[in-house]
Write a protein that holds these residues in place. Structure first.
Motif: not given
Length: 563
Positions: A405-409, A411
């Motif tokens: 999870a990178i900045k609520l995204i 992957k």
């Protein structure tokens, strides 16, 4: 058969509880305490029970209850119908039939069991122990022959230098195929022999328990176990093809392994001009029109994967915890219950015919050896194994996925890892320029190793097939071929054959694509009733096994023919 009344009751407990026995049921031959007498009568109502003090008990045969007349015990045995009967049966449905006392029949059965047990102990078990040793010796001999061939191959490879690597890549492929073909039947036979030994040992113990008991056996027609194991099949002849090296006239060097032949010709003293006069590993070519030679019905609700083992068998998996080995006739030969709580993620078969499967929930790749499941690979933290592939060279390829999870995204990153001798030796995730090679996503990656060492990957997230060499350099990309149905290209499972050709399923277009080893399109297979094909494998005869989940069947396709 009254027993001495002087026998003490001390230490003898009730058969229904743990209290000291006080009473005895002569009819059922059961020890009872005072409190359990009523319980015993109630449980076996309406049979009569001769309850006496324990010291007045009589040891006698326990006749079975009559199946036709409730409340009656059988007192005789109908010779015509081969079944125990009561007095009401003798005057009723079995009237006029010849009957004998149960005691005589019981003694005959016990004598038969004694003879059967003696034969199993004295002859049959010993015979199978000898066969197991003989099979182990055969395996050792074959392994020694394989080691000798491998040693000679390595020596010749050093002499022939790097220029002939392509020739030895083909030899490697044949060598691994031959190893699996030779050892797989032997290991299968060894596992069967060990299973028979365990079965016979268990039968001996069961027979001994019957001999110690006075209870009439309910199913006395199936007691004998020795007959079916008296004449097992003999071992087949397992001989490796010879590895031959010959110098002809001081100028030509030839090498042979089975049907494979290659020759080097020296044209000058300043160097070798490599003349690859090679014969294909298999004397086969692609057929103009393929043929379906078998359709196998399966019970799986969704048939995911197929992994061929040998010539006429394959492991299959679906949506449950079980992996089943079936033959080309549709018979189930063996079932493995996996260790996890959910279905396995992928399956494959080693060159020795051993089943390998992955479990993404357990983050583990397992191997099944002689019926036992062993942990093979534990994936690194945050990575989960999906599909697996056992290569011709003996390595294992594992598709791994991580969720970040990178900045609520969220992957979902994918990579393929090569293991050699259980050590991680290669990661495939970027191309030679450092660019992302495998698209992020939840879709599986299917992979296989070609005879030239390339790893061919079917990326279902990018809807593309890509091949990389041993160094990770991209060799080709294939994005589908337009024809008939015109749905978007949806590559699925992928395999390679002995010609180096690449075959993959296209689920949305109801077909197979066949490419050469350079990624050039060769043909479409769409005339075999392949409705939404998914799983795919190739057996040692070069036949394709295609899984059709919607119709719950496997189609075996012949697409190569002898030259």
């Amino acid at each position: 058969m009254a027993e001495s009344k002087s026998l003490s009751m001390g230490g003898i407990t009730c058969d229904l509880c743990y209290e000291q026995t006080k009473q005895f049921c002569n009819s059922c031959q059961v020890n009872l305490c005072d409190d359990c007498v009523r319980k015993h009568r109630g449980e076996l109502r309406p049979l009569s029970h001769d309850i006496v003090p324990f010291l007045d008990r009589e040891l006698r045969l326990v006749p079975p209850p009559c199946q036709e007349h409730p409340g009656q015990r059988c007192q005789a045995h109908c010779q015509q119908c081969q079944t125990p009967v009561c007095t009401a049966c003798v005057t009723g449905p079995h009237g006029g039939h010849c009957t004998v006392g149960l005691t005589k029949i019981f003694e005959e059965i016990k004598q038969k069991i004694k003879n059967d047990t003696r034969e199993i102990e004295d002859r049959i078990i010993q015979y199978y122990l000898e066969k197991e040793v003989e099979t182990e010796n055969t395996i050792s001999k074959v392994m020694e022959e394989i080691k000798e061939v491998e040693h000679e191959k390595d020596e010749q490879r050093r002499i022939w230098h790097q220029e002939v690597d392509s020739i030895f890549d083909k030899i490697d492929s044949l060598y691994q195929d031959l190893t699996g073909m030779k050892l797989s039947p032997l290991r299968t036979q060894q596992a069967k022999i060990r299973s028979i030994i365990l079965d016979l040992t268990k039968r001996v113990q069961q027979n001994k328990d019957i001999l110690k008991s006075n209870t009439f056996p309910v199913d006395n027609q199936r007691i004998s176990k020795s007959i079916q194991y008296r004449f097992p099949p003999e071992n087949g002849t397992m001989k490796m093809p010879s590895f031959k090296v010959q110098t002809i006239g001081g100028d030509d060097l030839s090498i042979e392994l089975g049907d494979f032949k290659a020759k080097l010709t020296q044209h000058s003293l300043t160097g070798l001009s490599l003349k690859a006069n090679t014969v294909p590993i298999t004397t086969r070519r692609r057929m103009d029109k393929v043929t379906v030679i078998a359709s196998i019905s399966v019970r799986y609700s969704f048939l995911h994967s197929i992994a061929c083992v040998g010539t006429d068998e394959a492991w299959i998996r679906g949506e449950n915890k079980y992996i089943t080995r079936v033959d080309i006739l549709g018979s189930s030969k063996e079932t493995v219950r996996t260790l996890g709580l959910y279905r396995p993620s992928g399956i494959s078969v080693t060159n020795l015919g051993e089943l390998v499967y992955s479990d993404n929930k357990m983050r583990t790749v397992y191997i099944v050896r002689c019926g036992a499941i062993e942990r093979l690979i534990k994936t690194p933290d945050e990575y989960y194994p999906e599909e697996v592939c056992c290569t011709r060279s003996g390595d294992i390829l594992v598709h791994m996925r991580s969720t970040v999870a990178i900045k609520l995204i969220v992957k979902r990153r994918n990579k393929i890892v090569r293991y050699h001798d259980l050590k991680m030796t290669q990661e495939i995730k970027n191309d030679e320029h450092g660019n992302l090679l495998l698209k992020e996503g939840l879709g599986p990656l299917f992979m296989t190793e070609n005879i030239n060492g390339d790893i061919c990957i079917s990326d279902t997230n990018a809807q593309v097939v890509v091949a990389v060499d041993k160094c990770g350099n991209v060799q080709f990309r294939y994005e589908g071929k337009s024809y008939g149905k015109q749905e978007a290209f949806s590559p699925g499972y992928i395999v390679t054959d002995s010609l180096g050709e690449v075959i993959l399923t296209d689920r949305d277009n109801d077909c197979l694509h066949i490419l050469d080893q350079n990624g050039q399109f060769l043909m479409i297979v769409n005339d075999c009733g392949l409705e939404r094909p998914y799983g795919l494998s190739v057996d040692s005869k070069g036949r394709l096994w295609v899984a059709l989940p919607d119709s719950r069947e496997i189609k075996v396709i012949q697409y190569l023919t002898a030259v």
